[in-house]
Design an enzyme around this catalytic site. Structure first.
Site, mmCIF file in Angstrom:
data_model
loop_
_atom_site.group_PDB
_atom_site.id
_atom_site.type_symbol
_atom_site.label_atom_id
_atom_site.label_comp_id
_atom_site.label_asym_id
_atom_site.label_seq_id
_atom_site.Cartn_x
_atom_site.Cartn_y
_atom_site.Cartn_z
ATOM 1 N N GLY A 31 0.809 -1.219 0.000
ATOM 2 C CA GLY A 31 0.000 0.000 0.000
ATOM 3 C C GLY A 31 0.837 1.260 0.000
ATOM 4 N N LEU A 33 0.495 3.734 -2.018
ATOM 5 C CA LEU A 33 0.891 3.635 -3.423
ATOM 6 C C LEU A 33 1.355 4.974 -3.989
ATOM 7 C CD1 LEU A 33 -1.986 1.306 -4.657
ATOM 8 C CD2 LEU A 33 0.245 0.677 -3.725
ATOM 9 N N HIS A 37 4.406 2.298 -8.033
ATOM 10 C CA HIS A 37 3.490 1.137 -7.988
ATOM 11 C C HIS A 37 2.577 1.143 -9.211
ATOM 12 C CE1 HIS A 37 4.172 1.674 -3.503
ATOM 13 N NE2 HIS A 37 4.438 0.395 -3.664
#
Ligand code: PAF
Length: 283
Positions: A31, A33, A37
């Site tokens: 996560g 992000l 990503h």
């Protein structure tokens, strides 16, 4: 875009896609992000019909409890970002879904020769935690292909070796490191840096480019290059963990005869531990 927390729901969707003869690419994340990503998600979209992203802050890979509790958790923002790049499914398991019997009773995967050098030395147990959660996620998601960022080069090789050693039927694809304008590799940990430190942090990549140039122009005193770079980073305000010139395929210490090298660096700056690396190919 669907977001699912439970394994049954994930498996049900994967089964349906399989029945429809659709291929699946997987991008595991913790996560928080950023564009890096999202570039992996775009790469995944080129490789398969459907893309699954997992968001799970894996406690098993944190050697430092404070680092784990401070790790930024931004699920709502992450979901919006994934939606904006047309991700198909986000798997957001809780620790209970991943480790239903607790972490103490968890079978752990150790990847020999990859887990104890470079970042493995400074972070005891880190790579066992990574290998274990990634193997579990692979078995849960059952994708055809998974994309891992090259910024975490040691992690990428570790996963490749694990997949090979355990005959896991998945193809591992590397995603290029995504950089800020000043060259700093994107990382969730960059947000621990002040504005001034962000400028200094760009030196990490500049030093990698510099070593690469020198090696490609024939400099082969690797120990000297490493020491010189450590000194320069210290002068810029970093506390270097390592600067190492290694073989690109197995991260053994590079010898003069090796042609395909990787220069890897880890250094602390303020509250952040930053890593980066660069390829170096000799004719
Ligand atoms: O690179 C990461 O974010 C993590 O190490 C990974 C691969 C998602 C495993 O938790």
């Amino acid at each position: 875009m669907q977001a699912v927390e439970q394994l049954d729901a994930l498996r049900e969707q994967v089964k349906q896609w399989r029945n429809d003869k659709l291929s699946i690419a997987f991008v595991p994340t913790m996560g928080n992000l950023h564009q890096g990503h999202l570039s992996l998600v775009r790469r995944a979209q080129e490789l398969a019909d459907k893309v699954i992203v997992s968001v799970f802050v894996n406690p098993l890979q944190f050697d430092d409890k404070n680092d784990l509790s401070a790790y930024p958790r931004t699920l709502d923002a992450d979901l919006l970002k994934l939606e904006s790049v047309n991700c198909d499914l986000v798997f957001t398991p809780t620790a209970n879904v991943i480790y239903p019997n607790g972490m103490d009773k968890q079978t752990v995967i150790t990847v020999p020769d990859m887990d104890d050098k470079l970042c493995g030395q400074a972070r005891a147990g880190h790579f066992d935690g990574v290998a274990t959660v990634v193997a579990k996620l692979f078995n849960m998601v059952q994708a055809d292909v998974a994309v891992f960022g090259e910024k975490d080069y040691q992690q990428l090789l570790l996963i490749r070796k694990m997949v090979n050693d355990l005959n896991i039927p998945i193809n591992i694809v590397a995603g290029e490191t995504y950089r800020e304008e000043n060259g700093l590799a994107m990382s969730s940990r960059n947000q621990y840096l002040t504005a001034e430190q962000r400028d200094i942090a760009a030196d990490l990549y500049q030093n990698l480019l510099d070593i690469k140039n020198k090696i490609e122009q024939g400099e082969d005193d690797f120990a000297f290059l490493e020491q010189e770079t450590v000194k320069r980073l210290q002068e810029s305000g970093f506390i270097p963990d390592y600067v190492d010139i290694r073989r690109a395929d197995n991260l053994e210490r590079a010898q003069k005869r090796d042609r395909s090298l990787r220069v890897l660096v880890a250094a602390r700056l303020g509250n952040a531990r930053l890593i980066d690396n660069i390829a170096c190919n000799l004719a």
